[in-house]
Scaffold this motif. Structure first.
Motif, PDB file in Angstrom:
ATOM      1  N   PRO A  36       0.794  -1.244   0.013  1.00 47.32           N
ATOM      2  CA  PRO A  36       0.020   0.071  -0.015  1.00 47.32           C
ATOM      3  C   PRO A  36       0.773   1.224  -0.036  1.00 47.32           C
ATOM      4  O   PRO A  36       0.517   2.354  -0.438  1.00 47.32           O
ATOM      5  CB  PRO A  36      -0.785  -0.093   1.394  1.00 47.32           C
ATOM      6  N   GLU A  37       1.960   1.084   0.750  1.00 45.60           N
ATOM      7  CA  GLU A  37       2.675   2.502   0.900  1.00 45.60           C
ATOM      8  C   GLU A  37       3.675   2.641  -0.652  1.00 45.60           C
ATOM      9  O   GLU A  37       4.364   3.931  -0.830  1.00 45.60           O
ATOM     10  CB  GLU A  37       3.593   2.413   1.855  1.00 45.60           C
ATOM     11  N   TRP A  38       3.839   1.783  -1.623  1.00 49.73           N
ATOM     12  CA  TRP A  38       4.427   2.065  -2.734  1.00 49.73           C
ATOM     13  C   TRP A  38       3.545   2.785  -3.661  1.00 49.73           C
ATOM     14  O   TRP A  38       2.382   2.122  -4.032  1.00 49.73           O
ATOM     15  CB  TRP A  38       4.663   0.651  -3.264  1.00 49.73           C
ATOM     16  N   ASP A  39       3.904   3.829  -4.128  1.00 53.96           N
ATOM     17  CA  ASP A  39       3.352   4.683  -5.095  1.00 53.96           C
ATOM     18  C   ASP A  39       3.516   4.278  -6.617  1.00 53.96           C
ATOM     19  O   ASP A  39       4.554   4.883  -7.011  1.00 53.96           O
ATOM     20  CB  ASP A  39       3.264   6.270  -4.591  1.00 53.96           C
ATOM     21  N   PHE A  40       2.558   3.737  -7.495  1.00 50.59           N
ATOM     22  CA  PHE A  40       2.868   3.432  -8.582  1.00 50.59           C
ATOM     23  C   PHE A  40       1.555   3.375  -9.273  1.00 50.59           C
ATOM     24  O   PHE A  40       0.623   3.050  -8.800  1.00 50.59           O
ATOM     25  CB  PHE A  40       3.675   2.538  -9.013  1.00 50.59           C
ATOM     26  N   PRO A  41       1.422   3.725 -10.537  1.00 52.55           N
ATOM     27  CA  PRO A  41       0.075   3.330 -11.280  1.00 52.55           C
ATOM     28  C   PRO A  41      -0.137   1.810 -11.599  1.00 52.55           C
ATOM     29  O   PRO A  41       0.552   1.232 -12.015  1.00 52.55           O
ATOM     30  CB  PRO A  41       0.419   3.997 -12.754  1.00 52.55           C
ATOM     31  N   TRP A  42      -1.461   1.602 -11.270  1.00 53.30           N
ATOM     32  CA  TRP A  42      -2.099   0.334 -11.256  1.00 53.30           C
ATOM     33  C   TRP A  42      -3.429   0.291 -11.609  1.00 53.30           C
ATOM     34  O   TRP A  42      -4.268   1.177 -11.439  1.00 53.30           O
ATOM     35  CB  TRP A  42      -1.829  -0.529 -10.068  1.00 53.30           C
ATOM     36  N   VAL A  43      -3.863  -0.691 -12.515  1.00 54.91           N
ATOM     37  CA  VAL A  43      -5.310  -0.897 -12.833  1.00 54.91           C
ATOM     38  C   VAL A  43      -5.558  -2.407 -12.107  1.00 54.91           C
ATOM     39  O   VAL A  43      -4.575  -3.248 -12.165  1.00 54.91           O
ATOM     40  CB  VAL A  43      -5.590  -1.223 -14.082  1.00 54.91           C
ATOM     41  N   ASP A  44      -6.694  -2.788 -11.395  1.00 55.57           N
ATOM     42  CA  ASP A  44      -6.928  -3.764 -10.921  1.00 55.57           C
ATOM     43  C   ASP A  44      -8.352  -4.080 -10.869  1.00 55.57           C
ATOM     44  O   ASP A  44      -9.310  -3.262 -11.073  1.00 55.57           O
ATOM     45  CB  ASP A  44      -6.448  -3.878  -9.235  1.00 55.57           C
ATOM     46  N   VAL A  45      -8.817  -5.597 -10.855  1.00 55.00           N
ATOM     47  CA  VAL A  45     -10.098  -5.848 -10.856  1.00 55.00           C
ATOM     48  C   VAL A  45     -10.592  -6.242  -9.178  1.00 55.00           C
ATOM     49  O   VAL A  45      -9.818  -6.806  -8.495  1.00 55.00           O
ATOM     50  CB  VAL A  45     -10.427  -7.220 -11.658  1.00 55.00           C
ATOM     51  N   ASP A  46     -11.772  -5.402  -8.850  1.00 56.75           N
ATOM     52  CA  ASP A  46     -12.141  -5.860  -7.471  1.00 56.75           C
ATOM     53  C   ASP A  46     -12.342  -7.075  -7.149  1.00 56.75           C
ATOM     54  O   ASP A  46     -13.752  -7.639  -7.040  1.00 56.75           O
ATOM     55  CB  ASP A  46     -13.171  -4.936  -7.304  1.00 56.75           C
ATOM     56  N   GLY A  47     -11.340  -8.206  -6.969  1.00 60.84           N
ATOM     57  CA  GLY A  47     -11.700  -9.405  -6.434  1.00 60.84           C
ATOM     58  C   GLY A  47     -12.656  -9.693  -5.294  1.00 60.84           C
ATOM     59  O   GLY A  47     -13.355 -10.743  -5.069  1.00 60.84           O
ATOM     60  N   SER A  48     -12.272  -8.628  -4.376  1.00 57.60           N
ATOM     61  CA  SER A  48     -13.084  -9.009  -3.161  1.00 57.60           C
ATOM     62  C   SER A  48     -14.663  -8.836  -3.505  1.00 57.60           C
ATOM     63  O   SER A  48     -15.531  -9.381  -3.183  1.00 57.60           O
ATOM     64  CB  SER A  48     -12.642  -7.795  -2.064  1.00 57.60           C
ATOM     65  N   ALA A  49     -14.881  -7.707  -3.978  1.00 59.96           N
ATOM     66  CA  ALA A  49     -16.234  -7.394  -4.504  1.00 59.96           C
ATOM     67  C   ALA A  49     -17.000  -8.564  -5.241  1.00 59.96           C
ATOM     68  O   ALA A  49     -18.090  -8.851  -5.155  1.00 59.96           O
ATOM     69  CB  ALA A  49     -16.317  -5.993  -5.156  1.00 59.96           C
ATOM     70  N   GLY A  50     -16.170  -8.925  -6.214  1.00 59.58           N
ATOM     71  CA  GLY A  50     -16.660 -10.137  -7.097  1.00 59.58           C
ATOM     72  C   GLY A  50     -16.990 -11.277  -6.391  1.00 59.58           C
ATOM     73  O   GLY A  50     -18.152 -11.743  -6.664  1.00 59.58           O
ATOM     74  N   VAL A  51     -15.997 -11.887  -5.375  1.00 58.86           N
ATOM     75  CA  VAL A  51     -16.245 -13.006  -4.655  1.00 58.86           C
ATOM     76  C   VAL A  51     -17.458 -12.837  -3.710  1.00 58.86           C
ATOM     77  O   VAL A  51     -18.222 -13.829  -3.313  1.00 58.86           O
ATOM     78  CB  VAL A  51     -15.012 -13.616  -4.050  1.00 58.86           C
ATOM     79  N   ARG A  52     -17.381 -11.702  -3.205  1.00 60.26           N
ATOM     80  CA  ARG A  52     -18.696 -11.235  -2.177  1.00 60.26           C
ATOM     81  C   ARG A  52     -20.032 -11.347  -3.248  1.00 60.26           C
ATOM     82  O   ARG A  52     -20.922 -11.875  -2.605  1.00 60.26           O
ATOM     83  CB  ARG A  52     -18.616  -9.766  -1.732  1.00 60.26           C
ATOM     84  N   MET A  53     -20.103 -10.691  -4.447  1.00 60.80           N
ATOM     85  CA  MET A  53     -21.210 -10.958  -5.022  1.00 60.80           C
ATOM     86  C   MET A  53     -21.626 -12.493  -5.552  1.00 60.80           C
ATOM     87  O   MET A  53     -22.628 -12.818  -5.443  1.00 60.80           O
ATOM     88  CB  MET A  53     -20.889 -10.175  -6.586  1.00 60.80           C
ATOM     89  N   ALA A  54     -20.779 -13.322  -5.664  1.00 63.01           N
ATOM     90  CA  ALA A  54     -20.643 -14.788  -5.986  1.00 63.01           C
ATOM     91  C   ALA A  54     -21.340 -15.435  -4.730  1.00 63.01           C
ATOM     92  O   ALA A  54     -22.472 -15.949  -5.048  1.00 63.01           O
ATOM     93  CB  ALA A  54     -19.400 -15.427  -6.622  1.00 63.01           C
ATOM     94  N   THR A  55     -20.761 -15.093  -3.639  1.00 64.47           N
ATOM     95  CA  THR A  55     -21.213 -15.721  -2.593  1.00 64.47           C
ATOM     96  C   THR A  55     -22.577 -15.353  -2.045  1.00 64.47           C
ATOM     97  O   THR A  55     -23.766 -15.907  -1.742  1.00 64.47           O
ATOM     98  CB  THR A  55     -20.388 -15.387  -1.111  1.00 64.47           C
ATOM     99  N   GLU A  56     -23.086 -14.029  -2.279  1.00 62.21           N
ATOM    100  CA  GLU A  56     -24.197 -13.488  -2.125  1.00 62.21           C
ATOM    101  C   GLU A  56     -25.235 -13.972  -3.084  1.00 62.21           C
ATOM    102  O   GLU A  56     -26.454 -14.377  -2.755  1.00 62.21           O
ATOM    103  CB  GLU A  56     -24.282 -12.013  -2.258  1.00 62.21           C
ATOM    104  N   HIS A  57     -24.890 -14.253  -4.339  1.00 58.83           N
ATOM    105  CA  HIS A  57     -25.820 -15.083  -5.129  1.00 58.83           C
ATOM    106  C   HIS A  57     -26.046 -16.519  -4.738  1.00 58.83           C
ATOM    107  O   HIS A  57     -27.199 -16.970  -4.799  1.00 58.83           O
ATOM    108  CB  HIS A  57     -25.070 -15.219  -6.595  1.00 58.83           C
ATOM    109  N   LEU A  58     -25.159 -17.180  -4.037  1.00 56.12           N
ATOM    110  CA  LEU A  58     -25.461 -18.433  -3.640  1.00 56.12           C
ATOM    111  C   LEU A  58     -26.355 -18.464  -2.532  1.00 56.12           C
ATOM    112  O   LEU A  58     -27.120 -19.318  -2.225  1.00 56.12           O
ATOM    113  CB  LEU A  58     -24.168 -19.110  -3.166  1.00 56.12           C
TER     114      LEU A  58
END
Length: 222
Positions: A36-58
């Motif tokens: 978190p303390e390293w400052d560099f440009p990144w793009v990521d996919v929100d895996g936490s939100a995704g698996v939460r969505m999948a679990t909520e679906h189940l």
């Protein structure tokens, strides 16, 4: 004869590539996060939100005994995805049994073996649904269930992550989380072009949302 910049993927905590490029002041962008303390440009996919969505679906399908095939603790991406599962279970007031969460490598065989152990539990303790952190692992779950005489989509729900091209051709077709890979690529390249041309990056940290693609592997209510 030298390159002007790098695009990194599969980043992790204490990633030596990120550390070296930051120290050198060399232009780079990353598909994924790191310290978190390293400052560099990144793009990521929100895996936490995704698996939460999948679990909520189940959970919405009526499942209460939901397992998760997770990655080793050293994986930062795996950590985010497992957090989503735990958050959804906690929010629903569902207790996670230790036997329902296993940390394995991202392979079909590891997922197959782990699923065999889960599905061999007594019926009252056996999970009725399994969330796998990749489609490859989900395929291991499906094959283990089939070999045990358990019908996926009826007796067991399975969800993967990535929405690989083969997912819709499985039997049954696999419910999975689709990553916006085209947008990820476009954003990363745009960022890197700005960097190598000495321009500032307007949005250096982008967290994109996956989409839950519901298919027959999880669509049948339990």
């Amino acid at each position: 004869g030298q390159v002007d910049g790098f695009v990194l993927s599969n980043t992790n905590l204490e990633d030596p590539r990120v550390r070296a490029l930051l120290a050198a002041g060399f232009p780079f962008v990353a598909f994924g996060r790191s310290n978190p303390e390293w400052d560099f440009p990144w793009v990521d996919v929100d895996g936490s939100a995704g698996v939460r969505m999948a679990t909520e679906h189940l959970i919405a399908q009526g499942h209460r005994r939901i397992a998760c095939l997770a990655w080793p603790a050293a994986s930062l991406t795996g950590r985010y995805r497992l957090e989503g599962y735990c958050e959804a279970m906690t929010a629903a007031g569902l207790r996670v049994q230790p036997a329902w969460v296993t940390r394995i490598e991202n392979t079909h065989d590891d997922a197959y073996a782990s699923s065999q152990q889960m599905l061999a539990l007594p019926p009252a303790q056996r999970p009725s649904a399994i969330v796998a952190l990749t489609d490859l692992m989900a395929m291991g779950v499906v094959n283990a269930a089939t070999d045990a005489g358990i019908t996926v989509g009826r007796d067991l729900a399975v969800v993967g992550f990535d929405d690989a091209p083969v997912a819709r051709f499985l039997r049954p077709p696999l419910t999975s989380l689709r990553q916006p890979v085209v947008e990820v690529g476009e954003r990363l390249v745009t960022m890197l072009i700005d960097l190598v041309n000495g321009r500032s990056v307007s949005e250096p940290h982008l967290l994109l949302q996956p989409e839950l693609i519901v298919r027959a592997s999880s669509a049948t209510p339990y």
